[in-house]
Motif scaffolding. Structure first.
Motif, short mmCIF file in Angstrom:
data_model
loop_
_atom_site.label_atom_id
_atom_site.label_comp_id
_atom_site.label_asym_id
_atom_site.label_seq_id
_atom_site.Cartn_x
_atom_site.Cartn_y
_atom_site.Cartn_z
N ILE B 30 0.85 -1.21 0.00
CA ILE B 30 0.00 0.00 0.00
C ILE B 30 0.87 1.24 0.00
N LEU B 31 1.98 1.20 0.73
CA LEU B 31 2.82 2.39 0.85
C LEU B 31 3.71 2.59 -0.37
N ARG B 32 4.17 1.49 -0.99
CA ARG B 32 5.23 1.61 -1.98
C ARG B 32 4.78 1.48 -3.44
N LEU B 33 3.67 0.79 -3.71
CA LEU B 33 3.32 0.53 -5.11
C LEU B 33 2.87 1.81 -5.81
N PRO B 34 3.01 1.87 -7.15
CA PRO B 34 2.90 3.16 -7.85
C PRO B 34 1.49 3.69 -8.06
N ASP B 35 0.47 2.85 -8.26
CA ASP B 35 -0.84 3.44 -8.59
C ASP B 35 -1.97 2.76 -7.84
N PHE B 36 -3.19 3.24 -8.07
CA PHE B 36 -4.36 2.77 -7.34
C PHE B 36 -4.57 1.27 -7.48
N TYR B 37 -4.45 0.76 -8.73
CA TYR B 37 -4.76 -0.65 -8.96
C TYR B 37 -3.83 -1.57 -8.19
N SER B 38 -2.54 -1.29 -8.27
CA SER B 38 -1.60 -2.19 -7.60
C SER B 38 -1.73 -2.06 -6.08
N ARG B 39 -2.07 -0.86 -5.59
CA ARG B 39 -2.25 -0.70 -4.14
C ARG B 39 -3.49 -1.45 -3.66
#
Lengths: 240, 113
Positions: B30-39
């Motif tokens: 949640i903190l590190r991934l780049p965009d909404f989908y991956s989070r």
């Protein structure tokens, strides 16, 4: 004129309340009745005296039933206030059901399926929380909220027309007023049979009457709470 | 402690540690991934695998009791509801027209709409 009248009424109402507050024992005082004998009495005698195993239920529905009676009336009044504000200047009773003509985004099959799958379980849990409130934490307020949340979920996912089938228009007003109505009914029953408003039978042999009256109030609060939550949600246009 | 008890305790401990690990991974995601989908994808891992494993571990620790059944029912609930919530979120955002993140200079896959 109207404003002056409002201010005068508020001042008149505030004076006895402030006077009563000045007579209360100082906050946190060790000699306040709540610490000396009232709480120990509730904890020791509650289950046998008031009709429920759960002391919290004993306190809110029996020992302080009058207070809770006012509380559920306040909740019903809040619905009336929301309706009054949102319907101001609008004709008709409530907004008619409007299914969006062109679906901007058809509801997901997955979400629909899961809501249909979980609906009965959520309902069962709500009923369990209401019915079991006299033994374990729970009761009408909590169970009603769970069921109200389910109605909101159904409204969002399956549409308002499906959710509204749970509360037929003919009895909807009565369902919304269920909590104060059952409270007053039990209160008047106590008045007729035992001489005091909201009086519960003291007799040891009538313990089942105490318990069943508490249960009736719990169910009334649950039904009323669920109906009010969903009505406010619908009225705020939550179906869009 | 009997051998059976030792075995179930060890199994419960392993399941709980696995659950904690997935909670950690999900939080990092949640903190590190780049965009909404991956989070969103990372967040649903916490509930499904993380909470699922911890609840199963507790059920194993509890043994054959009604409490264990309740824990398994809870695990089933999060296993059904959390992916549905993730799906609904991602679907709504995708239909809203948000393009998934791709590595700069690595354009592959179709644009939404």
């Amino acid at each position: 004129m109207k404003r002056a009248l409002t201010i005068a009424m508020l001042v008149l109402l505030a004076m006895p309340l402030l006077y009563a507050m000045s007579q209360l024992p100082p906050h946190g005082s060790a000699t306040s009745p709540a610490y000396t004998h009232i709480s120990p009495r509730y904890l020791e005698r509650g289950p046998e005296e008031a009709g429920a195993e759960n002391v919290v239920t004993d306190v809110i529905l029996n020992y302080r039933g009058f207070d809770t009676n006012g509380e559920v009336t306040v909740i019903f009044t809040s619905l009336a206030a929301v309706l009054a504000v949102l319907l101001a200047g609008r004709k008709g009773d409530e907004r008619p059901v409007r299914e969006p003509a062109a679906e901007p985004s058809p509801p997901s099959v997955v979400v629909r399926f899961v809501v249909r799958l979980l609906g009965p379980f959520v309902t069962m849990f709500a009923v369990y929380v209401i019915i079991n409130g006299h033994v374990s934490p729970g009761g009408g307020f909590q169970g009603g909220t769970v069921f109200g949340a389910l109605v909101i979920l159904i409204t969002v996912v399956l549409g308002r027309s499906v959710a509204e089938k749970l509360q037929p228009l003919g009895v909807r007003r009565i369902l919304q007023a269920a909590a104060p109505l059952t409270f007053v009914a039990v209160g008047v029953l106590g008045l007729a049979l035992f001489g005091d408003y909201l009086a519960f039978p003291r007799d040891e042999a009538l313990a089942w009457v105490r318990t069943s009256w508490l249960m009736v109030i719990e169910i009334g609060i649950g039904v009323g709470g669920a109906a009010i939550i969903s009505a406010i949600f619908w009225q705020m246009g939550g179906d869009r | 402690m009997s051998a059976f008890e030792a075995l179930t305790n060890a199994l419960a401990a392993v399941l709980c540690v696995v659950g904690a690990f997935f909670f950690f991974v999900g939080t990092v995601g949640i903190l590190r991934l780049p965009d909404f989908y991956s989070r969103t994808h990372a967040a649903t891992k916490c509930d499904t695998v993380g909470a699922g494993s911890v609840l199963l571990g507790l059920a194993v620790l509890e043994g054959f009791t009604p409490a264990a059944l309740k824990l398994i029912a809870l695990a089933a609930l999060v296993l059904v509801s959390s992916p549905t919530a993730g799906h609904a979120l991602a679907r709504a955002v995708y239909r809203g027209g948000m393009a998934p993140w791709t590595r700069p200079g690595h354009r592959s896959g179709g644009e939404p709409k």
